[in-house]
Scaffold this active site. Structure first.
Site, mmCIF file in Angstrom:
data_model
loop_
_atom_site.group_PDB
_atom_site.id
_atom_site.type_symbol
_atom_site.label_atom_id
_atom_site.label_comp_id
_atom_site.label_asym_id
_atom_site.label_seq_id
_atom_site.Cartn_x
_atom_site.Cartn_y
_atom_site.Cartn_z
ATOM 1 N N GLU A 140 -6.485 6.575 -1.037
ATOM 2 C CA GLU A 140 -6.427 5.349 -0.244
ATOM 3 C C GLU A 140 -7.026 4.162 -0.982
ATOM 4 O O GLU A 140 -6.481 3.054 -0.939
ATOM 5 C CB GLU A 140 -7.129 5.556 1.097
ATOM 6 C CG GLU A 140 -6.464 6.588 2.003
ATOM 7 C CD GLU A 140 -4.980 6.302 2.219
ATOM 8 O OE1 GLU A 140 -4.626 5.136 2.489
ATOM 9 O OE2 GLU A 140 -4.177 7.238 2.097
ATOM 10 N N HIS A 157 0.840 -1.205 0.000
ATOM 11 C CA HIS A 157 0.000 0.000 0.000
ATOM 12 C C HIS A 157 0.873 1.252 0.000
ATOM 13 O O HIS A 157 0.624 2.198 -0.765
ATOM 14 C CB HIS A 157 -0.916 -0.025 1.221
ATOM 15 C CG HIS A 157 -1.705 1.225 1.422
ATOM 16 N ND1 HIS A 157 -3.029 1.355 1.048
ATOM 17 C CD2 HIS A 157 -1.364 2.437 1.962
ATOM 18 C CE1 HIS A 157 -3.458 2.566 1.356
ATOM 19 N NE2 HIS A 157 -2.465 3.238 1.902
ATOM 20 N N GLU A 158 1.881 1.285 0.851
ATOM 21 C CA GLU A 158 2.739 2.468 0.936
ATOM 22 C C GLU A 158 3.567 2.649 -0.335
ATOM 23 O O GLU A 158 3.765 3.774 -0.805
ATOM 24 C CB GLU A 158 3.643 2.375 2.164
ATOM 25 C CG GLU A 158 2.900 2.330 3.491
ATOM 26 C CD GLU A 158 1.883 3.458 3.651
ATOM 27 O OE1 GLU A 158 2.091 4.550 3.079
ATOM 28 O OE2 GLU A 158 0.873 3.255 4.340
ATOM 29 N N HIS A 199 1.618 4.361 -2.977
ATOM 30 C CA HIS A 199 1.629 5.831 -2.896
ATOM 31 C C HIS A 199 2.870 6.398 -3.596
ATOM 32 O O HIS A 199 2.804 7.436 -4.259
ATOM 33 C CB HIS A 199 1.603 6.281 -1.440
ATOM 34 C CG HIS A 199 0.252 6.186 -0.796
ATOM 35 N ND1 HIS A 199 -0.873 6.734 -1.348
ATOM 36 C CD2 HIS A 199 -0.148 5.615 0.376
ATOM 37 C CE1 HIS A 199 -1.919 6.512 -0.568
ATOM 38 N NE2 HIS A 199 -1.500 5.828 0.486
#
Length: 293
Positions: A210, A133-134, A137
């Site tokens: 998100e 997930h990070e 980004h």
């Protein structure tokens, strides 16, 4: 995507400048506007080059390497390779709340930070989901946007706090000798509306990010249900132990809102509801396996 994020960055920098100049006008008229403009130019430069370092220092993040934390470093390296990204710097935050964030100005100057509690709470698959997930980004080139917004929100809230105290200590003088076009009423309006504007900006750049990062992060780690399970554990951990050290200005940077009770304030939360995110990930996993949700 690069063009879109470049436009977003320019828009946010412009918006920050306008907001600061507006606040300066309310506080000190024309003189305040000039001071605010100079401050905004300096802040924009500082935000681009140093805001990520400020955020990491704010949370006392400690950099780790393969020797000091082989488990975390290995997971980050493997996923970065899979995502086609340069290896980011890796940090651990000693904190009792499970959470994580990414920061930096671009993929070549990026960092991923996780709390020690997160590492202890999750198994390798779940931790890979969070790291994915990070890295999403970073891949999506939106870490600079998130970091700039953190600096912008923090600056606005700090200025408002200072102005509140100046009004209290100054006896709430409502004279208009300093050129304040709205006088006392305008000052009160600024105190109320400026933090709200900062929160709305955080929401605008965070909520949609998100969902995208969840989907892309699940693709990087290859296991949507692992990320869904991680989000469930993170939400429970935050409810049990909110991050007291967290700053509202940086809340949108974390994988989950670091403050407890977000269900009550879901309308103004910097993150979409955890349950919705989990449901989308489960649906994604089931569609891969050919089963209906």
């Amino acid at each position: 995507m690069t063009t879109v994020n470049t436009l977003k960055t320019v828009f946010l920098i412009t918006l920050m400048t306008v907001l600061l100049v507006f606040i300066g006008n309310l506080i000190g008229g024309r003189t305040g506007m000039i001071i605010a403009l100079v401050f905004a130019v300096g802040m924009n430069f500082f935000s681009y080059w140093f805001s990520d370092k400020i955020v990491l220092k704010m949370y006392k993040a400690e950099e780790v390497n393969e020797a000091s934390n082989p488990r975390l470093y290995r997971i980050v390296r493997n996923l970065a390779t899979r995502a086609g990204l340069p290896m980011p710097k890796v940090y651990i935050i000693m904190n009792g709340t499970p959470n994580a964030f990414a920061t930096g100005r671009n993929k070549n100057h990026a960092a991923v930070a996780v709390t020690n509690t997160l590492m202890n709470m999750l198994d390798d698959d779940e931790l890979a989901g969070v790291i994915g997930h990070e890295l999403a980004h970073i891949y999506g080139k939106d870490i600079l946007i998130g970091t700039i917004v953190a600096m912008m929100a923090g600056t606005i809230m700090t200025i408002v706090d200072i102005f509140q105290w100046s009004m209290i200590l100054g006896g709430g003088n409502s004279d208009n000798e300093d050129g304040n076009p709205l006088g006392f009423i305008g000052s009160i309006a600024m105190i109320i509306l400026a933090p709200l504007a900062a929160t709305l900006i955080q929401m605008a750049v965070s909520r949609s990010r998100e969902y995208i990062a969840d989907q892309r992060g699940a693709e990087f780690c290859g296991n949507p249900k692992a990320l869904a399970s991680a989000l469930h554990k993170i939400a429970y951990g935050i409810e049990m132990h909110p991050m007291a050290e967290a700053k509202p200005a940086t809340a949108h940077m974390f994988i989950a809102n670091p403050f407890a009770g977000q269900k009550m304030m879901s309308l103004f939360s910097t993150h979409p509801p955890i349950d919705d995110r989990i449901n989308k990930l489960v649906t994604m996993a089931n569609s891969r396996s050919g089963r209906a949700y």
